[in-house]
Enzyme design. Structure first.
Site, PDB file in Angstrom:
ATOM      1  N   TYR A  46       0.853  -1.188   0.000  1.00  0.00           N
ATOM      2  CA  TYR A  46       0.000   0.000   0.000  1.00  0.00           C
ATOM      3  C   TYR A  46       0.890   1.240   0.000  1.00  0.00           C
ATOM      4  CZ  TYR A  46      -4.234   2.688   0.717  1.00  0.00           C
ATOM      5  OH  TYR A  46      -5.275   3.571   0.573  1.00  0.00           O
ATOM      6  N   LYS A 101     -20.038 -20.571 -10.568  1.00  0.00           N
ATOM      7  CA  LYS A 101     -19.373 -20.316 -11.842  1.00  0.00           C
ATOM      8  C   LYS A 101     -17.949 -19.818 -11.603  1.00  0.00           C
ATOM      9  CE  LYS A 101     -20.225 -20.010 -16.371  1.00  0.00           C
ATOM     10  NZ  LYS A 101     -21.146 -20.797 -17.178  1.00  0.00           N
TER      11      LYS A 101
END
Length: 759
Positions: A46, A101
């Protein structure tokens, strides 16, 4: 025609809900792929380190594929207006399907995917939401969106976005259908440009099927489409839209029955029973029938073959040959598209996928695939489409898709070294699923009567039900009938009581034979007749072992309710399971795409050199049973004599024992674990006989084996299978007390597959 659960697998509502709830809600989680432990790691991940790739992407947007997950990230998006065959149940209700999926993408092609459910039925709102998310993803998979909105949404998003947009309900079915049809026509001696094709079902999938076949050479005038109102002909006005009108033809046929006369090909994406035997009988010679409605086809293969033995039939069902299954297509289409940073998935890429699938079905089928399906698979009328678990799909289909994308100019980053790319695809798949699939396939083929010794444990009972309902064989549960019934009802499986065979020692008609057998075996070990009777009557492990010894079952799994050592001791009353008898425990540890076998984790407390050689040999046998070429390392804290240690000497001597025995596998030692597993570390010892990383690790003692396995399991989250009891006369496997239902089922499958038997 879909990747949904096959009808042949019996699943209760309780089991389905438990699967989606345990061990935590949902079917996947996000795991960091970079270190996140130290302050320095966080500074790189970060602020301030992240500013560097931010600027790089701002300067050159294409580098987003280098510095972020974009290049391997697909969004699975729905609004829930056409969920499975259940209709419009809303966006939130579609989430379990979309999660499913997403995990299929990962399982079959190592594509990261995340599900997004958009709570709108307004096409413009849907389109705008997806368009705005474009920078996040490398591709968009649309799912379960009703027609005609699905056509509008996909078409406009393709125009707006510079990444692949693919509605799988349309094109996934079309690609697999096309692959099967190519082979069916070859077998029937016909050409796609000459055949008369009839399609029933003018929804998203049907229209996509016909469009793809036309782009592959089928003639417009030879293709008749029908819907619930009959044939779609030029001049028809009722129930028409622009997508149907595009396929209207000049014909006198008005009903499906009319259209089927003389047809070479029938494609069904409609409803159960839409096709009659009379319709099939009226078709041309060697007809091709793809009855793809789910869960029940337009006509069953049995009914079709009854009137036309010359027919080639495919369905959407896994319990019939030639399953048209979308999972053969979408993972590999996206894998190839993502790997070239494609701007789109075009017709040429879909055709390349279909042709690659068709070509693969014509090749010799690997033995492990044939075993998985319990029959010989050879190109012909009952095998025109590859099976979903064929391990070659990952390195055959994506390269074909990538080449087509490169040839048609949609690739941002063409693949230069195609051979290297193929090899990278072979290497990227985690072997865990393939290994477990092989274990269960062998078990299903054996159809064993599996003895579950601990019928008072709900986990064991659930595993027994799964064994029975999964078509693995017969489940024999040792327990009291009333207790088994009560626990199954508490688990929501009350209807399974009639399916299981409960064996109660209190009323077994074989008790007298068991008593005499056990007394004869133990009478010279200080056990009198009364003690032998009590052992057989009161100890379920002993009773279950006696069942197995007398052929009243084919395999045994136990240990879920009691520690390994006392279970092994009880079983030892019936079978020879001591170290000197050749018994060895081998545990498989699977983590981050790698598998190692560790031994002895069960039997030998403090093995000497000869014992270590036995363990190595047993481990090599298990490795080969799992489809691995064994490479054995004898582990220590020293490498080839340094530092000198009395405890390392026996590990070095074990290699000398194997030298004398002349075994047929690679082995080396003593060595540290990093030298055994890391080829860079191993390079310091060029004389080593190992040609690659070791996959069978023999450790100095049982306690070190146990520590190693449990440390990997707890700290690294490794999948652990075992210990696999090998070198024993009968198929016996012992679970751990922390076993889950799946763990128990896996051990039962290992028992049935005979992985541990033999001397």
């Amino acid at each position: 025609m879909t990747d949904k659960t096959p009808r042949s697998a019996r699943v209760t509502p309780e089991e389905a809900l438990a699967y989606h709830m345990e061990p935590r809600p949902g079917k996947f989680e996000v795991v960091a792929s970079t270190p996140m432990t130290t302050q320095r790691d966080l500074s790189l991940a970060y602020s301030p380190g992240v500013a560097v790739p931010v600027q790089a992407i701002a300067d050159r947007p294409e580098t987003a594929y280098d510095y972020t997950t974009k290049g391997n990230m697909v969004a699975v998006i729905s609004n829930g207006t056409a969920i499975l065959g259940m209709g419009n149940l809303g966006a939130l209700a579609s989430k379990p399907v979309m999660e499913g999926k997403a995990v299929l993408f990962k399982r079959f092609a190592d594509v990261n995917a995340i599900d997004l459910e958009l709570d709108t039925e307004d096409a413009d709102e849907f389109i705008n939401a997806v368009r705005l998310m474009g920078p996040t993803f490398g591709g968009i998979n649309l799912e379960d969106i009703k027609a005609p909105e699905c056509f509008i949404i996909e078409s406009r998003l393709k125009e707006m976005m510079d990444i692949p947009v693919f509605h799988d309900d349309q094109h996934g079915t079309a690609v697999i259908c096309a692959a099967g049809l190519l082979n069916a026509l070859e077998l029937s001696g016909k050409k796609i440009e000459d055949v008369k094709i009839v399609l029933n079902g003018a929804g998203a999938a049907g229209i996509a099927c016909l469009e793809l076949l036309k782009s592959m050479g089928a003639r417009h005038e030879n293709c008749i489409m029908a819907d619930t109102k009959g044939v779609i002909y030029q001049g028809r006005t009722e129930g028409m839209n622009q997508w149907k009108s595009a396929h209207a033809v000049v014909t006198t046929a008005r009903t499906l029955e009319d259209a089927m006369k003389g047809a070479d090909v029938f494609l069904g994406v409609s409803a159960k029973g839409a096709v009659t035997q009379d319709m099939v009988a009226s078709m041309a010679d060697n007809p091709v029938i793809f009855a793809m409605a789910n869960p029940d086809p337009e006509i069953t293969p049995e009914d079709a073959h009854a009137v036309r033995p010359d027919a080639i039939v495919a369905t959407g069902r896994s319990d019939y040959p030639n399953q048209v299954n979308n999972v053969l297509g979408f993972p590999y289409l996206f894998r190839g598209a993502l790997d070239i940073h494609a701007r789109a998935i075009n017709d040429e890429m879909k055709i390349a996928c279909a042709e690659a699938l068709a070509a693969l079905a014509r090749e010799d089928v690997p033995d492990e695939v044939a075993v998985a399906y319990g029959r010989k698979l050879q190109f012909g009328r009952d095998y025109i489409i590859p099976t979903p678990f064929d391990p070659r799909l990952i390195h055959v289909v994506p390269p074909a898709v990538a080449r087509a994308g490169m040839d048609t100019g949609v690739a941002r980053r063409p693949i230069i070294d195609m051979e290297g790319y193929v090899q990278s695809l072979k290497n990227r798949m985690d072997p865990t699923a393939a290994i477990l699939q092989g274990i269960h396939a062998r078990a299903r083929q054996s159809q064993a009567r599996m003895i579950f010794a601990e019928g008072d444990d709900p986990r064991v009972l659930r595993a027994a039900v799964a064994w029975q309902r999964g078509g693995m064989g017969q489940a024999l549960v040792v327990g009291r009938e009333a207790d088994v019934k009560e626990k199954l009802e508490a688990a929501g499986l009350g209807d399974a009581v009639r399916e299981l065979t409960v064996v109660n020692a209190a009323n077994s008609r074989h008790l007298e034979a068991y008593h005499e057998f056990l007394y004869a075996r133990l009478q010279r070990r200080g056990v009198d007749r009364e003690d032998a009777h009590k052992l057989a009557n009161r100890d379920r492990h002993v009773f279950a072992a006696l069942m197995l010894a007398h052929g009243h079952g084919d395999g045994l799994v136990t240990g879920a309710t009691r520690k390994n050592a006392p279970v092994l001791a009880q079983l030892g009353h019936v079978f020879d399971l001591r170290p000197q008898d050749g018994a060895v425990g081998i545990t498989a540890v699977l983590h981050k795409g790698r598998i190692v076998l560790i031994g002895d984790t069960l039997v030998h407390e403090w093995p000497e050199a000869e014992d270590l050689a036995d363990i190595a040999t047993r481990g090599a046998g298990v490795a080969r049973g799992l489809g691995l070429e064994p490479r054995v390392a004898f582990l220590s804290f020293s490498n080839f004599g340094y530092p000198v240690s009395e405890r390392a000497v026996k590990m070095a001597k074990a290699t000398e024992v194997l030298d004398r025995r002349g075994v047929d596998f690679e082995y080396e030692g003593e060595m540290t674990v990093d030298v055994a597993l890391n080829m860079d570390s191993a390079a310091r010892y060029p004389f080593s006989r190992l040609t690659g990383p070791a996959n069978v690790l023999v450790v100095p003692a049982r306690h070190s084996a146990s520590i190693s396995v449990k440390l990997m399991q707890e700290m690294a989250g490794a999948t652990v299978i075992g210990p696999i009891l090998t070198g024993v006369p009968q198929p016996i496997q012992i679970c751990s007390t922390t076993s889950t239902v799946n763990d128990i089922l896996n051990m039962a499958a290992i028992s049935a597959g005979g992985l541990g038997t033999g001397r």
